[in-house]
Scaffold this motif. Structure first.
Motif, PDB file in Angstrom:
ATOM      1  N   LEU A 193      44.900  45.953  48.304  1.00 34.22           N
ATOM      2  CA  LEU A 193      44.464  44.678  47.734  1.00 34.22           C
ATOM      3  C   LEU A 193      43.778  43.874  48.834  1.00 34.22           C
ATOM      4  O   LEU A 193      44.329  43.723  49.922  1.00 34.22           O
ATOM      5  CB  LEU A 193      45.660  43.896  47.183  1.00 34.22           C
ATOM      6  CG  LEU A 193      45.305  42.511  46.603  1.00 34.22           C
ATOM      7  CD1 LEU A 193      44.596  42.628  45.262  1.00 34.22           C
ATOM      8  CD2 LEU A 193      46.541  41.634  46.476  1.00 34.22           C
ATOM      9  N   TYR A 194      42.577  43.415  48.553  1.00 36.11           N
ATOM     10  CA  TYR A 194      41.887  42.506  49.464  1.00 36.11           C
ATOM     11  C   TYR A 194      41.864  41.137  48.798  1.00 36.11           C
ATOM     12  O   TYR A 194      41.346  40.987  47.693  1.00 36.11           O
ATOM     13  CB  TYR A 194      40.477  43.027  49.798  1.00 36.11           C
ATOM     14  CG  TYR A 194      40.573  44.282  50.628  1.00 36.11           C
ATOM     15  CD1 TYR A 194      40.585  44.211  52.016  1.00 36.11           C
ATOM     16  CD2 TYR A 194      40.738  45.520  50.025  1.00 36.11           C
ATOM     17  CE1 TYR A 194      40.743  45.351  52.784  1.00 36.11           C
ATOM     18  CE2 TYR A 194      40.900  46.668  50.779  1.00 36.11           C
ATOM     19  CZ  TYR A 194      40.900  46.583  52.161  1.00 36.11           C
ATOM     20  OH  TYR A 194      41.070  47.710  52.916  1.00 36.11           O
ATOM     21  N   ARG A 195      42.467  40.177  49.477  1.00 37.95           N
ATOM     22  CA  ARG A 195      42.702  38.846  48.914  1.00 37.95           C
ATOM     23  C   ARG A 195      41.383  38.162  48.528  1.00 37.95           C
ATOM     24  O   ARG A 195      41.303  37.500  47.502  1.00 37.95           O
ATOM     25  CB  ARG A 195      43.425  38.031  49.975  1.00 37.95           C
ATOM     26  CG  ARG A 195      43.746  36.641  49.565  1.00 37.95           C
ATOM     27  CD  ARG A 195      44.197  35.842  50.765  1.00 37.95           C
ATOM     28  NE  ARG A 195      45.593  36.104  51.095  1.00 37.95           N
ATOM     29  CZ  ARG A 195      46.299  35.323  51.909  1.00 37.95           C
ATOM     30  NH1 ARG A 195      45.731  34.299  52.499  1.00 37.95           N
ATOM     31  NH2 ARG A 195      47.560  35.602  52.158  1.00 37.95           N
ATOM     32  N   SER A 196      40.369  38.325  49.362  1.00 38.44           N
ATOM     33  CA  SER A 196      39.084  37.701  49.063  1.00 38.44           C
ATOM     34  C   SER A 196      37.985  38.381  49.862  1.00 38.44           C
ATOM     35  O   SER A 196      38.250  39.190  50.759  1.00 38.44           O
ATOM     36  CB  SER A 196      39.110  36.199  49.368  1.00 38.44           C
ATOM     37  OG  SER A 196      39.259  35.979  50.750  1.00 38.44           O
ATOM     38  N   TRP A 197      36.766  38.033  49.547  1.00 37.47           N
ATOM     39  CA  TRP A 197      35.610  38.629  50.217  1.00 37.47           C
ATOM     40  C   TRP A 197      34.449  37.665  50.107  1.00 37.47           C
ATOM     41  O   TRP A 197      34.393  36.812  49.223  1.00 37.47           O
ATOM     42  CB  TRP A 197      35.252  39.970  49.574  1.00 37.47           C
ATOM     43  CG  TRP A 197      34.961  39.861  48.109  1.00 37.47           C
ATOM     44  CD1 TRP A 197      35.865  39.675  47.102  1.00 37.47           C
ATOM     45  CD2 TRP A 197      33.671  39.905  47.495  1.00 37.47           C
ATOM     46  NE1 TRP A 197      35.218  39.614  45.895  1.00 37.47           N
ATOM     47  CE2 TRP A 197      33.866  39.737  46.097  1.00 37.47           C
ATOM     48  CE3 TRP A 197      32.374  40.075  47.984  1.00 37.47           C
ATOM     49  CZ2 TRP A 197      32.812  39.753  45.184  1.00 37.47           C
ATOM     50  CZ3 TRP A 197      31.327  40.074  47.067  1.00 37.47           C
ATOM     51  CH2 TRP A 197      31.555  39.923  45.694  1.00 37.47           C
ATOM     52  N   GLN A 198      33.507  37.806  51.018  1.00 36.12           N
ATOM     53  CA  GLN A 198      32.329  36.948  50.998  1.00 36.12           C
ATOM     54  C   GLN A 198      31.217  37.643  51.780  1.00 36.12           C
ATOM     55  O   GLN A 198      31.480  38.339  52.759  1.00 36.12           O
ATOM     56  CB  GLN A 198      32.667  35.606  51.648  1.00 36.12           C
ATOM     57  CG  GLN A 198      31.799  34.482  51.144  1.00 36.12           C
ATOM     58  CD  GLN A 198      32.476  33.124  51.301  1.00 36.12           C
ATOM     59  OE1 GLN A 198      33.525  33.015  51.932  1.00 36.12           O
ATOM     60  NE2 GLN A 198      31.862  32.110  50.747  1.00 36.12           N
ATOM     61  N   ILE A 199      29.989  37.487  51.340  1.00 33.16           N
ATOM     62  CA  ILE A 199      28.857  38.102  52.033  1.00 33.16           C
ATOM     63  C   ILE A 199      27.939  36.996  52.523  1.00 33.16           C
ATOM     64  O   ILE A 199      27.488  36.157  51.740  1.00 33.16           O
ATOM     65  CB  ILE A 199      28.094  39.081  51.122  1.00 33.16           C
ATOM     66  CG1 ILE A 199      29.033  40.186  50.630  1.00 33.16           C
ATOM     67  CG2 ILE A 199      26.903  39.682  51.869  1.00 33.16           C
ATOM     68  CD1 ILE A 199      28.444  41.078  49.563  1.00 33.16           C
ATOM     69  N   PHE A 200      27.686  37.011  53.836  1.00 28.74           N
ATOM     70  CA  PHE A 200      26.789  36.043  54.461  1.00 28.74           C
ATOM     71  C   PHE A 200      25.524  36.768  54.908  1.00 28.74           C
ATOM     72  O   PHE A 200      25.466  37.998  54.891  1.00 28.74           O
ATOM     73  CB  PHE A 200      27.446  35.413  55.689  1.00 28.74           C
ATOM     74  CG  PHE A 200      28.715  34.672  55.394  1.00 28.74           C
ATOM     75  CD1 PHE A 200      28.691  33.354  54.973  1.00 28.74           C
ATOM     76  CD2 PHE A 200      29.946  35.296  55.542  1.00 28.74           C
ATOM     77  CE1 PHE A 200      29.861  32.663  54.697  1.00 28.74           C
ATOM     78  CE2 PHE A 200      31.123  34.617  55.271  1.00 28.74           C
ATOM     79  CZ  PHE A 200      31.078  33.296  54.853  1.00 28.74           C
ATOM     80  N   THR A 201      24.541  36.010  55.356  1.00 25.11           N
ATOM     81  CA  THR A 201      23.386  36.626  56.001  1.00 25.11           C
ATOM     82  C   THR A 201      23.487  36.380  57.496  1.00 25.11           C
ATOM     83  O   THR A 201      23.561  35.235  57.938  1.00 25.11           O
ATOM     84  CB  THR A 201      22.068  36.036  55.481  1.00 25.11           C
ATOM     85  OG1 THR A 201      21.974  36.291  54.087  1.00 25.11           O
ATOM     86  CG2 THR A 201      20.876  36.677  56.189  1.00 25.11           C
ATOM     87  N   ASP A 202      23.535  37.471  58.281  1.00 20.78           N
ATOM     88  CA  ASP A 202      23.499  37.350  59.727  1.00 20.78           C
ATOM     89  C   ASP A 202      22.029  37.295  60.142  1.00 20.78           C
ATOM     90  O   ASP A 202      21.232  38.105  59.669  1.00 20.78           O
ATOM     91  CB  ASP A 202      24.193  38.567  60.349  1.00 20.78           C
ATOM     92  CG  ASP A 202      24.270  38.484  61.854  1.00 20.78           C
ATOM     93  OD1 ASP A 202      25.320  38.056  62.350  1.00 20.78           O
ATOM     94  OD2 ASP A 202      23.278  38.844  62.527  1.00 20.78           O
TER      95      ASP A 202
END
Ligand SMILES: *[C@@H]1O[C@H](CO)[C@@H](O)[C@H](O)[C@H]1NC(C)=O
Ligand SMILES: *[C@@H]1O[C@H](CO)[C@@H](O)[C@H](O)[C@H]1NC(C)=O
Ligand SMILES: *[C@@H]1O[C@H](CO)[C@@H](O)[C@H](O)[C@H]1NC(C)=O
Ligand SMILES: *[C@@H]1O[C@H](CO)[C@@H](O)[C@H](O)[C@H]1NC(C)=O
Length: 231
Positions: A141-150
Motif C-alpha cells: 500500500l502506498y499512502r499517496s503519490w504525486q508527480i512533479f516536473t523536475d
C-alpha cells in the motif's frame, strides 16, 4: 481566487496528504510509464528479473524502479543494501521483483496486488544462511503519490509507503511501461527447486524481508567493495 490558493498551499505543505484529485492539479502526467530512482540503472523488465528460474541480472548500482500501464498492471524492481547500526559490517543486500495489478483507492492511496510469482534474493554475509531466494507475495500500500516536473529530469514521481516513508524520487525513463508479460511467469505451487546453488524458501519461511525493513541505502564506494565480497 481564495479556494484554489488554499488548496495549492495545502498540497505543497503536505505532500503526503490524501489528495483525491488525480487531475492536472495533482499530477503533471499520468502515472503510466517506467520510473527509476537515482542513476536510473535499475529498470523493470527483462533486463532485471528472470522469473522462470528466479534469477536476477545485477544492475551496476542500487536503485528502485516502478512501471505502470494505463490499464492497471504494475511491475517493481528493487536492488538495495540495508545497513545494521548494531553490526556495521553486516550489510544485507536485497534484490526484489514482483508484478501484478494496481488500484487507485478513493483516499488517494495506491494498492499493488501481486500475481504471486514475485521473488527476492537476500544476501547477508553475517547470517547462517548467507544467500537465499524466497517467494515475495506481499500486497503493498502506498499512502499517496504525486508527480512533479523536475527542471532537468522532467516528470518525477513521489511515492509514500504505508507508514509515510518516501520512496526515493523516481524519474520517468520511458513514457510506456517496460515490463515482462502481465501473467504468472513461474509455477507458484509450493515446489522447492534449486537451480542456482542458493536455497529457495517459500514466502512463509523462517526469514522474510518486507520493503519497510529495507530502507537505508549506504554509499557508493563502500557498496562496490561490498558487492564484490558478496558476489
Ligand atoms: C535464467 O534464465 C535467463 C533467461 O532465460 C537465462 O539467461 C539465464 O542463463 C538463466 N539462469 C540460470 C541459472 O538458469
Ligand atoms: C543487526 O545485527 C544484530 C547482531 O548481529 C542482530 O541481532 C539484529 O537482528 C540485526 N538487525 C537487523 C534489522 O538485521
Ligand atoms: C486508504 O484506502 C486503502 C484501500 O481501501 C486502505 O487499505 C487504507 O487503510 C486507507 N488509508 C487510510 C489512511 O485510511
Ligand atoms: C498471493 O497473495 C494473494 C493475496 O493474499 C493470495 O490470494 C495468493 O494465493 C498468494 N499466492 C501465492 C502463490 O502465495
Amino acid at each position: 481566487m481564495f479556494i484554489p490558493t488554499v488548496l495549492a498551499l495545502a498540497l505543497a505543505a503536505i505532500p503526503s496528504a490524501f489528495a483525491q484529485d488525480f487531475s492536472a492539479a495533482h499530477n503533471v502526467t499520468p502515472i503510466s510509464g517506467t520510473w527509476s530512482s537515482g542513476s536510473k540503472k535499475v529498470i523493470t523488465g527483462s533486463g532485471f528479473a528472470n522469473p522462470a528460474n528466479m534469477t536476477f541480472t545485477y544492475p551496476p548500482v542500487t536503485g528502485v524502479s516502478y512501471a505502470f500501464t494505463d490499464d492497471g498492471y504494475y511491475e517493481v524492481a528493487r536492488y538495495r543494501f540495508n545497513s545494521n547500526g548494531s553490526s556495521p559490517n553486516c550489510i544485507t543486500g536485497v534484490l526484489n521483483w514482483h508484478h501484478g495489478q494496481y488500484t487507485f483507492n478513493p483516499n488517494g492511496s495506491i494498492t499493488l496486488s501481486p500475481f504471486g510469482d514475485g521473488y527476492q534474493q537476500i544476501q547477508d554475509p553475517c547470517a547462517a544462511e548467507s544467500n537465499f531466494i524466497e517467494g515475495y507475495n506481499d500486497t503493498e500500500l502506498y499512502r499517496s503519490w504525486q508527480i512533479f516536473t523536475d527542471p532537468v529530469d522532467g516528470p518525477k514521481l513521489h511515492l509514500f509507503q504505508a507508514d509515510g516513508t518516501p520512496v526515493a524520487p523516481l524519474f520517468q525513463v520511458y513514457s510506456t511501461a517496460n515490463m515482462l508479460p502481465t501473467q504468472l511467469l513461474r509455477n507458484v505451487t509450493p515446489t522447492i527447486t534449486d537451480q542456482t546453488g542458493a536455497r529457495f524458501v517459500e514466502s512463509n519461511g523462517a526469514r522474510h524481508w518486507t520493503p519497510e525493513g529495507v530502507t537505508s541505502i549506504v554509499s557508493g564506494a563502500f557498496l562496490v567493495s561490498l558487492a564484490s565480497l558478496l558476489l
